[in-house]
Scaffold this active site. Structure first.
Site, PDB file in Angstrom:
ATOM      1  N   ASP A  56     -69.748 -24.979  -1.106  1.00 60.81           N
ATOM      2  CA  ASP A  56     -68.692 -25.890  -0.651  1.00 60.81           C
ATOM      3  C   ASP A  56     -69.318 -27.168  -0.073  1.00 60.81           C
ATOM      4  O   ASP A  56     -68.601 -28.091   0.322  1.00 60.81           O
ATOM      5  CB  ASP A  56     -67.713 -25.219   0.325  1.00 60.81           C
ATOM      6  N   SER A  57     -70.645 -27.238  -0.105  1.00 58.16           N
ATOM      7  CA  SER A  57     -71.318 -28.516   0.168  1.00 58.16           C
ATOM      8  C   SER A  57     -70.839 -29.582  -0.811  1.00 58.16           C
ATOM      9  O   SER A  57     -71.061 -30.774  -0.590  1.00 58.16           O
ATOM     10  CB  SER A  57     -72.842 -28.361   0.065  1.00 58.16           C
ATOM     11  N   ASP A  95     -68.794 -20.221  -3.230  1.00 54.07           N
ATOM     12  CA  ASP A  95     -68.364 -20.237  -1.828  1.00 54.07           C
ATOM     13  C   ASP A  95     -66.866 -20.044  -1.694  1.00 54.07           C
ATOM     14  O   ASP A  95     -66.084 -20.638  -2.441  1.00 54.07           O
ATOM     15  CB  ASP A  95     -68.703 -21.598  -1.201  1.00 54.07           C
ATOM     16  N   LYS A 124     -69.340 -15.996  -1.505  1.00 52.41           N
ATOM     17  CA  LYS A 124     -70.043 -16.165  -0.228  1.00 52.41           C
ATOM     18  C   LYS A 124     -69.047 -16.604   0.825  1.00 52.41           C
ATOM     19  O   LYS A 124     -68.212 -17.471   0.566  1.00 52.41           O
ATOM     20  CB  LYS A 124     -71.155 -17.203  -0.373  1.00 52.41           C
ATOM     21  N   GLU A 126     -68.678 -17.408   5.260  1.00 52.84           N
ATOM     22  CA  GLU A 126     -69.419 -17.671   6.491  1.00 52.84           C
ATOM     23  C   GLU A 126     -68.885 -16.789   7.609  1.00 52.84           C
ATOM     24  O   GLU A 126     -67.672 -16.659   7.774  1.00 52.84           O
ATOM     25  CB  GLU A 126     -69.277 -19.145   6.884  1.00 52.84           C
ATOM     26  N   GLU A 193     -78.982 -19.673   7.568  1.00 53.53           N
ATOM     27  CA  GLU A 193     -79.184 -21.138   7.584  1.00 53.53           C
ATOM     28  C   GLU A 193     -79.660 -21.630   8.946  1.00 53.53           C
ATOM     29  O   GLU A 193     -79.063 -21.316   9.981  1.00 53.53           O
ATOM     30  CB  GLU A 193     -77.864 -21.844   7.214  1.00 53.53           C
TER      31      GLU A 193
HETATM   32  O1  KIV Z   1     -72.421 -24.928   0.514  1.00 51.03           O
HETATM   33  C1  KIV Z   1     -73.635 -24.831   0.339  1.00 51.03           C
HETATM   34  O2  KIV Z   1     -74.250 -25.550  -0.452  1.00 51.03           O
HETATM   35  C2  KIV Z   1     -74.344 -23.829   1.094  1.00 51.03           C
HETATM   36  C3  KIV Z   1     -75.820 -24.046   1.211  1.00 51.03           C
HETATM   37  C4  KIV Z   1     -76.056 -24.865   2.410  1.00 51.03           C
HETATM   38  C5  KIV Z   1     -76.538 -22.785   1.202  1.00 51.03           C
HETATM   39  O3  KIV Z   1     -73.774 -22.949   1.655  1.00 51.03           O
END
Ligand code: KIV
Length: 276
Positions: A56-57, A95, A124, A126, A193
């Site tokens: 989600d970056s 994500d 994924k 958080e 992280e």
């Molecule tokens: O969203 C993302 O790119 C991530 C990385 C920072 C691992 O979670």
């Protein structure tokens, strides 16, 4: 019936969760990178990355937001679907964006979208011990889960910035306990992280599942970076753990290959990328 997933016409079989667990046990570094579109996904896959994350970056590097908070499930489904078209060998993780897993039912619905519509092989999310119930629920439905702990970018407004986590003893111990609890709940991978090296090592030793680090030092099972960071595209403040692989590279594919090689040969991360 099983041949498509096992071969897909490749010389090397596609990476699956067992491959990653075996790599941990053999102490072979797991190479991971983010990707957001099919063309880059193909380059990352061809360079030999084991895992591709549709992070989600993308909210920051593609959409131009200051944080990942505005990213929606529809955004993630779209980008996962286009990345999936470029990935042949690597394991594809997507994500779950901010507030898309706040209840068990919501988490399951959105994880199913990322897998069925996007083609993700794992989702994924958080969170530490507070996400144990959600991870258990997904695992009970055979959804592979990566639990992201340490610095959690979706919590940036709560924690007051992108900062190194787990620097005090109590927080560090809590993080190790969280990793153990998430593994017990069914998490298949832990992503860690922005923590001191010592904590990266402690979390990696405490769990049997692979631990992928970003700014977590050299003693984790694998490394991940944001693709645009390794290509020097990111503007503004670049975190200490980032290395730009473009200087000295002949081309973008060459820079990606140099990153893959650096992780495999353990020349990345170097001491200057680490926290104490
Ligand atoms: O969203 C993302 O790119 C991530 C990385 C920072 C691992 O979670």
């Amino acid at each position: 019936m099983y041949t498509q997933l096992e071969q897909r016409g490749m010389a090397e079989p596609p990476v699956n969760i067992s491959t990653l667990v075996r790599m941990k046990s053999e102490r072979a570094p797991i190479v991971c990178l983010t990707a957001y579109d099919a063309s880059f996904a193909l380059l990352v896959d061809q360079a030999g990355a084991d895992l591709v994350l549709v992070g989600d970056s993308l909210g920051m590097v593609i959409q131009g937001h200051d944080t990942t908070v505005p990213v929606t499930v529809d955004d993630m489904v779209y980008h996962t679907r286009v990345v999936a078209r470029g990935v042949r060998r690597a394991f594809l993780v997507a994500d779950m964006p901010f507030m898309s897993y706040s209840t068990e039912a919501q988490a399951l619905d959105n994880a199913v979208r990322l897998m069925q519509e996007g083609g993700a092989m794992m989702v994924k999310l958080e969170g530490g011990a507070g996400q144990v119930r959600i991870v258990e629920h997904l695992a009970r439905h055979d959804i592979p889960v990566c639990a992201h702990i340490g610095l959690k970018p979706q919590s940036v407004h709560k924690i007051g910035g992108f900062k190194v986590q787990g620097r005090n003893k109590e927080r560090a111990r809590q993080m190790v306990d969280d990793a153990v609890a998430l593994e017990a709940a069914g998490a298949d991978i832990v992503l860690l992280e922005c923590v001191p090296n010592e904590l990266g090592q402690a979390v990696t030793a405490a769990v049997d599942v692979p631990v992928i680090g970003i700014g977590a030092g050299p003693d984790v099972d694998g490394q991940i970076l944001v693709l645009y960071d390794i290509l020097g595209i990111t503007r503004g403040r670049v975190p200490r753990f980032v290395e730009n692989f473009m200087p000295g590279a002949e081309s973008v594919p060459d820079a990606i290959e140099r990153y893959v090689r650096a992780v495999r040969e353990r020349t990345y991360p170097a001491p200057e990328h680490c926290f104490s």
